[in-house]
Enzyme design. Structure first.
Site, PDB file in Angstrom:
ATOM      1  CG  ASP A 115     -16.496 -26.543  -7.868  1.00 50.51           C
ATOM      2  OD1 ASP A 115     -16.445 -26.295  -9.085  1.00 50.51           O
ATOM      3  OD2 ASP A 115     -17.554 -26.861  -7.287  1.00 50.51           O
ATOM      4  CE  LYS A 131     -22.943 -22.174 -13.433  1.00 49.21           C
ATOM      5  NZ  LYS A 131     -22.944 -23.611 -13.116  1.00 49.21           N
TER       6      LYS A 131
END
Length: 392
Positions: A207, A242
């Site tokens: 991830d 992000k």
């Protein structure tokens, strides 16, 4: 039909957001929600994203569907950013609705290929990981990760628990900037974990939600690249929320590394899963990312602003560690400066977290995870003083 439904457990972070919004105190501080904020509390649109959007507005001629896997240029650009060159014959990939969509599709692929496999998660991990696994009815296990005493990685616990992994099991690894703790494996520990999992015949699922937020864009990809070169099969779920600041555009990718002779079959299965879940993935954010990564000037400006974001968070970490040292007259919170990414788990009790919220209008998740990017130079001393009061 609908009358038989039972209430579902509420997401704790979403609950916290609602509580924060309803709080009338003007000096309240939100450290719960996991988004980057600048010193004014705004989540800004990055300069390169704004420039790419303008170009796109001026040149885009159609809003027709993209392909089931997304645009090939986006997938290739993301594989290059994450893994570097040399993976064209191994990397099957699909664009997804954010990093969450990539995780979901990865788990769906695992269930399709090896329904009996156990998925191993770090303790703790991002709450959506076990939630989705449980919803899909898959087997799940934990490996120790966070040392509650040192606030660092429990490397001995990691190795001891991962030694129990069976061949064909899937081990979920945080590529960088561990969520929720902020504590990361170092290079030596990564090598040990990789060597162990190779020997066990496990399949890694990485991830990678925060590339560029820790030690830099390239440095943050190092562990994922080590995994990619070490295993015949690897799943990588990545997010652009992000590092490109495009949270609401829901832009992610799932990469499945396999052998060259199996790539077409794996790609077909990824396309099939996209078709079942949402057909064609969203394209606006993906197209912006592609434009930025393919344009030398836009890419340079994006990298420069991303580095500004990263250094800002590092500066806030250093300031908070220093202020806590002064406020508590101890080094017990020095670990904050060593953590990376948006989050750190402070090691406060749930009762202390409640006191911070009720008495000081400081909002954080119940396990004392804070979003460093929710702070600024003025609120850091306020937080430190409040922690000193409730933590003794």
């Amino acid at each position: 039909m609908l009358e038989v439904l039972n209430p579902q457990p509420q997401d704790k972070i979403l609950q916290l957001i609602a509580m924060y919004r309803e709080d009338p105190r003007e000096d309240k501080i939100d450290l719960g929600v996991g988004v980057y904020k600048d010193a004014t509390g705004l989540t800004p649109v990055m300069r390169a994203v704004k420039a790419a959007e303008k170009q796109l507005w001026e040149t885009e001629k159609t809003k027709t569907y993209t392909g089931l896997a997304g645009e090939p240029a986006y997938n290739a650009a993301m594989v290059g950013m994450i893994l570097g060159a040399g993976y064209g014959d191994r990397a099957a990939s699909v664009a997804t609705p954010g990093g969450t969509g990539a995780i979901r599709q990865a788990l769906e692929l695992i269930k399709l290929a090896t329904p009996g496999a156990t998925v191993w998660l770090s303790a703790p991990t991002w709450p959506n990981h076990p939630s989705i696994i449980k919803y899909l009815g898959m087997k799940m296990a934990e490996y120790r990760y966070f040392d509650a005493e040192t606030r660092g990685v429990d490397s001995a616990g990691v190795m001891e628990d991962l030694a129990k992994v069976a061949k064909g099991d899937v081990v979920l690894l945080h590529g960088c900037c561990h969520n929720p703790t902020g504590a990361n494996l170092n290079a030596s520990e990564w090598k040990q974990v990789v060597d162990l999992l190779v020997a066990k015949g496990a399949v890694p699922l990485v991830d990678l939600a925060y590339q560029g937020f820790g030690d830099g864009l390239e440095a943050d990809a190092a562990a994922t690249r080590l995994v990619a070169e070490s295993f015949p099969e690897v799943l990588i779920a990545a997010s652009c929320s992000k590092n490109f600041g495009i949270y609401r555009e829901r832009t992610g990718i799932l990469i499945a590394l396999t052998t060259a002779d199996r790539k077409a079959v794996v790609q077909g299965n990824l396309n099939f899963l996209n078709r079942q879940n949402y057909s064609f993935p969203p394209d606006h954010g993906a197209r912006l990312v592609t434009m930025i990564l393919e344009d030398e000037a836009l890419c340079a400006d994006w990298k420069a602003e991303l580095e500004e974001v990263r250094l800002n968070m590092l500066g806030l970490r250093k300031q908070l560690a220093d202020e806590l040292r002064k406020a508590t007259n101890s080094d017990r919170f020095d670990f904050v400066a060593d953590h990376r990414g948006m989050f750190s788990r402070l090691g406060l009790s749930e009762e202390q977290v409640v006191k911070l919220r009720e008495e000081h209008a400081i909002y954080m998740v119940g396990d004392s995870r804070i979003n460093i990017a929710g702070l600024n130079s003025k609120t850091v001393p306020v937080l430190a003083a409040a922690i000193a009061k409730v933590a003794g």
